[in-house]
Design an enzyme around this catalytic site. Sequence first.
Site: not given
Ligand code: GLP
Length: 236
Positions: A67, A128, A130, A135
Amino acid sequence: MRVLVTPDYRTLSLTAAELVVKAVRTKPGLVLGLPTGNTPIGLYEQLVRSYREQQLDFSKLRTFNLDEFVGLAPNDPHSYRTYMRKHFFDHVNVSAANTHIPENPGTYEDAIKQTGGIDLLIVGIGTNGHIAFNEPGSSFASRTREIELAPETIASAGKYFEGTPVPERAITMGIGTILESRCIVLLASGASKKSVVHRALNGPVSEAIPASALQLHPNVIAVLDEETSHHLRQLR
Ligand code: GLP
């Protein structure tokens, strides 16, 4: 689904790195799907170490990130392209031409197809539920597309944006695209992910928890740490 419970974040990172290193050694032209966020930073550190200390060769590796925010310049300090350069790309011999960040949903899917498809995809999970930026409510058949970020995603990204506004839109690989990967490794660490990981791996498969789509895939390895896997004893 295989669930690997590791004692701590360092071991989680080492375990994930071992899976990637083995895949790259088996297939130097591996097509690798890559995440951002806090969770994979230790994995990238270990991969850079493998490059430096064990001469792991990334020259034929092809990468597709999951992403990217919409509206940030590629060199913006908050873009995922900058993140990838900082944590991985600038420290190994991956060819820039072989690295892909989703900037144009129309051509991204074609670029993936032209490589023969993603062999190994690493993915994190948002609180959440995702995966990538899919989402809650995203269709399990969704493809790479531009989406509106959920308010809780924007709020949790705020800490990295240091006062500058967090983009409200992003481009994300779709859940359908993710599920076409031959192998998926889910990484989750820390108490804040405990409840959502339990719901994603153990609860009903539902678009309300996008990561629950992983239950539909035949080849998923969840690499968790003790804190995250607290509720999952019955899966072991
Ligand atoms: C962002 C990214 C996701 C990732 C998520 C969790 O939303 N776009 O791909 O999985 O963060 O991040 P973290 O590893 O910092 O909890």
